[in-house]
Design a protein around this motif. Sequence first.
Motif, PDB file in Angstrom:
ATOM      1  N   TRP A  29       0.745  -1.178  -0.093  1.00 36.73           N
ATOM      2  CA  TRP A  29      -0.004   0.130   0.000  1.00 36.73           C
ATOM      3  C   TRP A  29       1.025   1.386  -0.053  1.00 36.73           C
ATOM      4  O   TRP A  29       1.991   1.128   0.252  1.00 36.73           O
ATOM      5  CB  TRP A  29      -0.865   0.121   1.267  1.00 36.73           C
ATOM      6  CG  TRP A  29      -0.225  -0.340   2.362  1.00 36.73           C
ATOM      7  CD1 TRP A  29       0.004  -1.439   2.934  1.00 36.73           C
ATOM      8  CD2 TRP A  29       0.456   0.735   3.436  1.00 36.73           C
ATOM      9  NE1 TRP A  29       0.815  -1.123   4.439  1.00 36.73           N
ATOM     10  CE2 TRP A  29       0.852   0.235   4.464  1.00 36.73           C
ATOM     11  CE3 TRP A  29       0.540   2.152   3.408  1.00 36.73           C
ATOM     12  CZ2 TRP A  29       1.439   0.923   5.437  1.00 36.73           C
ATOM     13  CZ3 TRP A  29       1.152   2.980   4.279  1.00 36.73           C
ATOM     14  CH2 TRP A  29       1.588   2.333   5.321  1.00 36.73           C
ATOM     15  N   VAL A  39      -3.398  -0.208  -3.472  1.00 37.62           N
ATOM     16  CA  VAL A  39      -3.187  -1.212  -2.578  1.00 37.62           C
ATOM     17  C   VAL A  39      -3.307  -2.393  -3.487  1.00 37.62           C
ATOM     18  O   VAL A  39      -4.057  -2.640  -4.284  1.00 37.62           O
ATOM     19  CB  VAL A  39      -4.804  -1.437  -1.782  1.00 37.62           C
ATOM     20  CG1 VAL A  39      -4.949  -2.566  -0.703  1.00 37.62           C
ATOM     21  CG2 VAL A  39      -4.754  -0.177  -0.756  1.00 37.62           C
ATOM     22  N   GLN A  74      -4.797   2.773   3.224  1.00 33.07           N
ATOM     23  CA  GLN A  74      -5.151   3.150   1.850  1.00 33.07           C
ATOM     24  C   GLN A  74      -6.394   2.351   1.387  1.00 33.07           C
ATOM     25  O   GLN A  74      -6.629   1.249   1.957  1.00 33.07           O
ATOM     26  CB  GLN A  74      -3.992   2.748   0.870  1.00 33.07           C
ATOM     27  CG  GLN A  74      -4.221   3.587  -0.572  1.00 33.07           C
ATOM     28  CD  GLN A  74      -4.542   5.010  -0.498  1.00 33.07           C
ATOM     29  OE1 GLN A  74      -5.709   5.201  -0.167  1.00 33.07           O
ATOM     30  NE2 GLN A  74      -3.692   5.649  -0.680  1.00 33.07           N
ATOM     31  N   LYS A 372       4.411   4.222   2.698  1.00 32.09           N
ATOM     32  CA  LYS A 372       4.045   3.003   2.174  1.00 32.09           C
ATOM     33  C   LYS A 372       4.454   1.789   2.811  1.00 32.09           C
ATOM     34  O   LYS A 372       5.281   1.805   4.013  1.00 32.09           O
ATOM     35  CB  LYS A 372       4.883   2.890   0.652  1.00 32.09           C
ATOM     36  CG  LYS A 372       6.466   2.916   0.975  1.00 32.09           C
ATOM     37  CD  LYS A 372       7.097   2.785  -0.301  1.00 32.09           C
ATOM     38  CE  LYS A 372       6.827   4.045  -1.419  1.00 32.09           C
ATOM     39  NZ  LYS A 372       7.376   3.926  -2.446  1.00 32.09           N
TER      40      LYS A 372
END
Length: 390
Positions: A29, A39, A74, A372
Amino acid sequence: MTLVPRLFAFETRTGRVITDLPYEGTPKWEAGVTAIGKVEVSIPIDQVGKKELRALIDPWRISLGFARGQQILQAGPIIPAAFSDAPGAATLRVACAGLWRIFYSRHLLNAAWDGVNPAAVSADVNIGPVSLHTIAKRVVSLHLARAQHDLPIDFPADIAGSHNRAYPGYDLASVGERLAELTQVQGGPEIEFRPVWTDTVQRSTVRWTMRIGAPSSDPLRDGRLGRLDYPHAWDYGQALVQLDEDIDGSRQTHHRIERGNGMERALLVGVASDTQYPAAGWPYLEDVGGTHTSATDTATLGSWAAGAISTYRVPTVTWSAVVRMDGTDGQGRATGAPDLGEVEVGNNAMFGVSGHRWIPDGHYPARIVGIKSEGADTARLVLAPLQGAA
């Protein structure tokens, strides 16, 4: 406290959660300032059932979200999905984009338009005078008023200003394109579409908050998202596991010409330059921007050129930091670093470095411009260093 991760499917237009889903490995993600996000996940079919899972894999209509406790890391619409019948575990690979991706598949047209000829005046969208912040808001909110264009998005309050934008329907520009253009002008706002729970107990409905950087007389804060007062700190060797640095001069420029509408002698352009570095001994570097060739306002073209100079007059230096999501040292001991649930993209943070193989010892301020996935218990922060060590 360990926060249980959760993968779930929900309706894109209503935000209603349909079901939770199993997954294999660590889902990928990403979220960031003025970034689409994503994602990506592998779903074991034998834990769901073929019929049930096939009903959920309905691109655009169904979205997937990945959450950790109260924080949705996300979420966004399914776009591709793929199953391979090769020997081995039966898994379905699904990729979703953040909400911003939808806007690249929607034209910016007036809700009063009759849907026949986009060259008609009724298709035009005119906004202003307001701030660039509020132009960005209205680019999204006005297009949601078109029939069947509704999405569960919450908006900030308007902010006054003197900016205007005229978007002719005949340009057939996407909402996403117009948003991206606004972020690129000098003083343009940073934007994030953040998924949030509407009910933090049941966690059965998702909405997106449109975060927009507000204008400021301080050029360091103008249009910026997040807290700029350094609410977070990580120390290398504790909750800060890894710190990488990239230095990229490939886009460096001291003179920018932004191409607009027209051809040959009738070409419209915007120009900006900064000669302080060539004057100090740097080779003079020039470039041309060609992504705004429908623009007819030279002041706006000049603002895009100035924005490019502001960003690329020096090499782009980015750091990325792998941090433990719970803020501990890996042995359950608190370090003073935050849990990831406290961190927003756009926030400033301080990074204490000692004994690093490349970066000198010191305390370094940086902005968190992206977050991330990394490992099951770690995340990677994408950082923009702000100045030298303190």
